[in-house]
Design a protein around this motif. Structure first.
Motif, PDB file in Angstrom:
ATOM      1  N   ALA A 103       0.825  -1.215   0.000  1.00 19.27           N
ATOM      2  CA  ALA A 103       0.000   0.000   0.000  1.00 19.27           C
ATOM      3  C   ALA A 103       0.855   1.259   0.000  1.00 19.27           C
ATOM      4  O   ALA A 103       0.465   2.276  -0.587  1.00 19.27           O
ATOM      5  CB  ALA A 103      -0.923  -0.003   1.210  1.00 19.27           C
ATOM      6  N   ILE A 104       2.026   1.198   0.615  1.00 17.55           N
ATOM      7  CA  ILE A 104       2.867   2.388   0.719  1.00 17.55           C
ATOM      8  C   ILE A 104       3.322   2.898  -0.650  1.00 17.55           C
ATOM      9  O   ILE A 104       3.082   4.066  -0.976  1.00 17.55           O
ATOM     10  CB  ILE A 104       4.047   2.135   1.684  1.00 17.55           C
ATOM     11  CG1 ILE A 104       3.504   1.984   3.108  1.00 17.55           C
ATOM     12  CG2 ILE A 104       5.083   3.238   1.605  1.00 17.55           C
ATOM     13  CD1 ILE A 104       4.487   1.463   4.113  1.00 17.55           C
ATOM     14  N   PRO A 105       3.946   2.102  -1.508  1.00 14.75           N
ATOM     15  CA  PRO A 105       4.363   2.659  -2.805  1.00 14.75           C
ATOM     16  C   PRO A 105       3.194   2.960  -3.748  1.00 14.75           C
ATOM     17  O   PRO A 105       3.308   3.816  -4.613  1.00 14.75           O
ATOM     18  CB  PRO A 105       5.265   1.581  -3.401  1.00 14.75           C
ATOM     19  CG  PRO A 105       4.934   0.334  -2.698  1.00 14.75           C
ATOM     20  CD  PRO A 105       4.431   0.733  -1.336  1.00 14.75           C
ATOM     21  N   PHE A 106       2.055   2.288  -3.570  1.00 18.30           N
ATOM     22  CA  PHE A 106       0.895   2.537  -4.424  1.00 18.30           C
ATOM     23  C   PHE A 106       0.032   3.683  -3.914  1.00 18.30           C
ATOM     24  O   PHE A 106      -0.998   3.983  -4.505  1.00 18.30           O
ATOM     25  CB  PHE A 106       0.044   1.270  -4.565  1.00 18.30           C
ATOM     26  CG  PHE A 106       0.593   0.286  -5.538  1.00 18.30           C
ATOM     27  CD1 PHE A 106       0.354   0.425  -6.888  1.00 18.30           C
ATOM     28  CD2 PHE A 106       1.371  -0.775  -5.113  1.00 18.30           C
ATOM     29  CE1 PHE A 106       0.861  -0.476  -7.800  1.00 18.30           C
ATOM     30  CE2 PHE A 106       1.882  -1.690  -6.012  1.00 18.30           C
ATOM     31  CZ  PHE A 106       1.634  -1.536  -7.359  1.00 18.30           C
ATOM     32  N   ARG A 107       0.414   4.294  -2.808  1.00 18.84           N
ATOM     33  CA  ARG A 107      -0.320   5.399  -2.195  1.00 18.84           C
ATOM     34  C   ARG A 107      -1.777   5.019  -1.922  1.00 18.84           C
ATOM     35  O   ARG A 107      -2.696   5.797  -2.114  1.00 18.84           O
ATOM     36  CB  ARG A 107      -0.282   6.647  -3.070  1.00 18.84           C
ATOM     37  CG  ARG A 107       1.077   7.170  -3.389  1.00 18.84           C
ATOM     38  CD  ARG A 107       1.611   7.945  -2.183  1.00 18.84           C
ATOM     39  NE  ARG A 107       2.783   8.726  -2.540  1.00 18.84           N
ATOM     40  CZ  ARG A 107       4.008   8.353  -2.236  1.00 18.84           C
ATOM     41  NH1 ARG A 107       4.218   7.225  -1.610  1.00 18.84           N
ATOM     42  NH2 ARG A 107       5.029   9.120  -2.542  1.00 18.84           N
TER      43      ARG A 107
END
Length: 177
Positions: free
Chosen positions: A68-72
């Protein structure tokens, strides 16, 4: 609107930021975009959560959070969606994945009895393991995509419906004047 409905079930972002299990992500969790709830972030989070929900590993929440972090994507929704596979729903969901795997591989479904021992797990890897893992992979991709596009569609439908309701209300007020 889906935003209000989803917000009722999500934990507070301070609770998640201070969760001991998620400390491995450090200060990355303090980025505001991970906590913002809009159509794009919610659809991404739902797709990611459903994708990892079908993985037969004990650390699904970490994988979901890390993706979830890199995909915002909305972090709480992504982590919460993984709990679709919980101790009550896991047996039927994973049995369904096994049936998908046997169908795709063209193998006969084998009868097995669930046992909670390392010996049973090691023996099962060679017998039902390939069909189970293929089924989990296929279900991961299919339900992840369905979750992403489904929530995206529901969100757009809800917004369109409320726009039309406001438009009708304005017409009603204008006709009374």
């Amino acid at each position: 609107m889906p935003k209000k409905f989803i917000r009722r079930f999500l934990p507070d972002h301070q609770t998640i930021k201070h969760n001991r299990a998620l400390r491995i992500f450090g200060t990355v969790l303090h980025e505001p975009n991970l906590w913002h709830l809009n159509r794009r972030s919610a659809a991404n989070a739902f797709g990611i959560g459903l994708f990892f929900a079908f993985w037969p590993v004990p650390f699904q929440m970490w994988l979901s959070a890390a993706t979830a972090i890199p995909f915002r994507a909305n972090l709480p929704l992504s982590v919460a969606t993984v709990w679709i596979t919980n101790p009550f729903t896991m047996p039927p969901i994973f049995y369904g994945a096994y049936k998908v795997g046997t169908t795709v591989l063209g193998t006969e479904p084998r009868h097995f009895e669930l046992q909670f021992s390392w010996k049973w797990i090691i023996e099962s890897i060679s017998t039902i393991g390939p069909a189970f893992l293929v089924g989990c992979g296929i279900c991961s991709v299919i339900f992840g995509l369905l979750g992403y596009f489904g929530l995206n569609w529901i969100w757009r439908f809800s917004v369109r419906k409320s726009w039309n309701a406001r438009k009708e209300a304005r017409k009603q007020r204008a006709s009374k004047v």
